[in-house]
Design a protein around this motif. Structure first.
Motif, short mmCIF file in Angstrom:
data_model
loop_
_atom_site.label_atom_id
_atom_site.label_comp_id
_atom_site.label_asym_id
_atom_site.label_seq_id
_atom_site.Cartn_x
_atom_site.Cartn_y
_atom_site.Cartn_z
N GLY A 408 100.47 32.48 77.38
CA GLY A 408 100.44 33.82 77.62
C GLY A 408 100.60 34.29 78.99
O GLY A 408 101.29 33.48 79.81
N ASN A 409 99.92 35.53 79.06
CA ASN A 409 100.38 36.15 80.57
C ASN A 409 99.26 35.37 81.63
O ASN A 409 99.37 35.62 82.69
N LEU A 410 98.15 34.74 80.84
CA LEU A 410 97.23 34.08 82.06
C LEU A 410 97.68 32.65 82.33
O LEU A 410 97.98 31.91 81.33
N PRO A 411 97.88 32.15 83.58
CA PRO A 411 98.41 31.02 83.97
C PRO A 411 97.49 29.91 83.51
O PRO A 411 96.39 30.22 83.70
N GLN A 412 97.96 28.99 82.77
CA GLN A 412 96.74 28.07 82.42
C GLN A 412 96.82 26.81 83.55
O GLN A 412 97.90 26.54 84.05
N LEU A 413 95.47 26.44 83.96
CA LEU A 413 95.66 25.59 85.25
C LEU A 413 95.10 24.45 84.88
O LEU A 413 94.18 24.30 83.97
N ILE A 414 95.17 23.39 85.94
CA ILE A 414 94.56 22.04 85.59
C ILE A 414 93.93 21.63 86.79
O ILE A 414 94.22 21.99 87.97
N GLY A 415 92.60 20.95 86.54
CA GLY A 415 92.03 20.68 87.72
C GLY A 415 91.35 19.34 87.36
O GLY A 415 91.51 18.75 86.15
N ARG A 416 90.40 18.72 88.29
CA ARG A 416 89.68 17.48 88.06
C ARG A 416 88.26 17.60 88.44
O ARG A 416 88.02 18.14 89.52
N THR A 417 87.39 16.95 87.68
CA THR A 417 85.96 17.06 88.18
C THR A 417 85.70 15.97 89.16
O THR A 417 86.57 14.96 89.29
#
Ligand code: SAH
Ligand code: SF4
Ligand code: F3S
Length: 460
Positions: A408-417
């Protein structure tokens, strides 16, 4: 001039590509994401499995067609395939430049010459096992790399070692990357400081056997643990990782101890076993038994109880029986890896296994074992990932996830631990077209749901 650069293979190649991109940008080249819009195409190649080489060959077939209408296009094959095949690659009519990994500093000159003189050029190391690459030239080129062209913001690779001397019987790397040498600590430190000044927060030290890092200066011998200690002192570096570890006793305790004591060193160990069968390990020339391997994991977990461990396996090595494979399954269950990379054996020309052993495990058996091992690993990963539910984890944000638009209008982000787990979460609201503001920064994510490879959550 516009360049299209495509990278295959391991982190070493990713680093080489980043260095090349950085130097070509400094020389005024622009980068495009499509060969059709480019004046120069660089393919940074990998030889580790036949499949990797075949992909490059099919690209070269396509490039031949592009060249039919665009004869000025310069095509360079660089990296490990270039070193392995040399001028044989000119059989592919699209190829103008062949340049090995030790010659990347020559790429800007080779491109200019190819454009001006329209002749084919090859730069690779002759007798690669006898001469070290021109370390000084490479070193100068490398040290100028400023980290502004990493594919993931705020993270950069730093080479600690060149080459490999291990000669695992299946592996082409010693033949394409040359003898094992450790870079001087001061060069690594100088480079890391520069990267940190440019905003890099995570450094990943690279070596085919990174735990074998050893540099003698006067009476002092520096090992990886020393290096981790020295880099930990650099302001701006927040996370420090290293890959790939080779299962061996030497320095192992010191390194894991450094991980326990130094807060910046991430509690993550990538330590391939390749097989759980002692007979196959012997034929692979790995130099350890499965029991010795598991002892190393025990040591690591005693010193760093929450360590995340990843592995690599080859299935269908010559002579691998059902019983050998069952031992591999058993090892995977005992090791409880967070994830494993599983490959089907691919004979590589020139290696001992290819010369002496018949590739005698049928393709469908390789496929079946590959699938079965993946399933075993998946269940372990699922259980380990599920333990994160309800916890808040710190991640270094890499950028928008592939499925970003679905959120939707929230960008989905990806990251790493720090333990190399992938986390996916909704970022703060951003207006259309804006790059998510968290990329390259740390974020705390509360995990609500998990799958075997991914932790899903919300910004905390
Ligand atoms: N230096 C690293 C790995 C380099 S290659 C190490 O020793 O761990 C990355 C992985 O590719 C290896 O761990 C191995 O699992 C796989 N590999 C290497 N040669 C292969 C071959 N001939 N066929 C299939 N897989 C291979
Ligand atoms: Fe290849 Fe073995 Fe060297 Fe790894 S340690 S690069 S598998 S020869
Ligand atoms: Fe491939 Fe060369 Fe890396 S062969 S795995 S790109 S060192």
């Amino acid at each position: 001039m516009k360049v299209f650069l495509q990278t295959f293979g391991c982190q070493m190649n990713k680093l080489d590509s980043a260095i090349i991109e950085s130097s070509l940008r400094d020389a005024g080249y622009q980068f495009v994401d499509n060969a059709k819009n480019a004046d120069v195409v660089l393919l940074n190649t990998c030889s580790v499995r036949d499949h990797a080489e075949q992909r490059v060959m099919s690209h070269l077939g396509n490039l031949k067609h592009i060249k039919e209408t665009k004869s000025d296009l310069v095509v360079a094959v660089i990296g490990c395939m270039a070193q392995r095949l040399g001028d044989e690659l000119f059989k592919q009519s699209a190829v103008d430049i062949v340049c090995g990994p030790a010659q990347i500093a020559e790429i800007p000159r080779l491109i200019t010459e190819a454009m001006q003189e329209k002749k084919k050029a090859v730069a690779v190391t002759e007798k690669i096992r006898q001469v070290s690459p021109d370390a000084q030239l490479l070193e100068r080129f490398e040290i100028e790399y400023s980290g502004d062209d990493t594919d993931i913001p705020a993270q950069a690779y730093v080479r600690a070692m060149h080459g490999c001397d291990k000669f695992c019987s299946y592996c082409v790397v010693p033949y394409v990357r040359g003898p094992e040498t450790s870079r001087p600590p001061e060069a690594i430190i100088e480079q890391t400081k520069r990267l940190a000044q440019n905003g890099v927060k995570q450094i990943t030290l690279l070596g085919q056997r990174i735990n074998a890092y050893e540099y003698k200066a006067g009476d002092k011998t520096y090992c990886l643990a020393d290096l981790l200690g020295m880099i930990s002192k650099i302001d701006g570096v927040e996370w420090l990782k290293f890959v790939t570890s080779y299962p061996s006793q030497k320095y192992f305790k010191e390194i894991v101890q450094a991980m326990a004591e130094l807060p910046k060193v991430c509690r993550y160990l990538h330590i391939p076993a390749q097989s759980g069968s002692d007979q196959i390990l012997k034929a692979m020339n790995r130099g350890y038994t499965s029991a010795e391997y598991l002892e190393l994991l025990d040591t690591a977990r005693q010193i760093v109880p929450d360590i995340a461990i990843a592995g690599d396996f080859i299935v269908g090595f010559p002579g691998e029986t059902d019983e050998d494979f069952a031992q591999t399954v058993d090892l995977v269950k005992k090791a409880r890896y967070k994830n494993s990379f599983i490959f089907k054996y691919s004979p590589r020309p020139g290696t001992i296994a290819d010369k002496r052993l018949e590739d005698n495990v049928a393709q469908e058996i390789k496929e079946r074992r590959n699938h079965e091992l993946l399933k075993v690993q998946e269940e372990i990963s699922r259980a380990l990932a599920a333990e994160f539910t309800g916890q808040t984890v710190k991640v270094l944000v890499e950028g928008p996830s592939k499925k970003s638009h679905q959120a939707g209008n929230l960008p989905q982000l990806i990251g790493r631990t720090a333990g190399d787990w992938i986390a996916v979460f909704n970022g703060p609201p951003a207006s259309a077209g804006e790059t998510p503001r968290l990329a390259g920064r740390f974020a705390n994510v509360k995990i609500t749901r998990t799958t075997p490879l991914t932790l899903f959550g919300e910004l905390f």
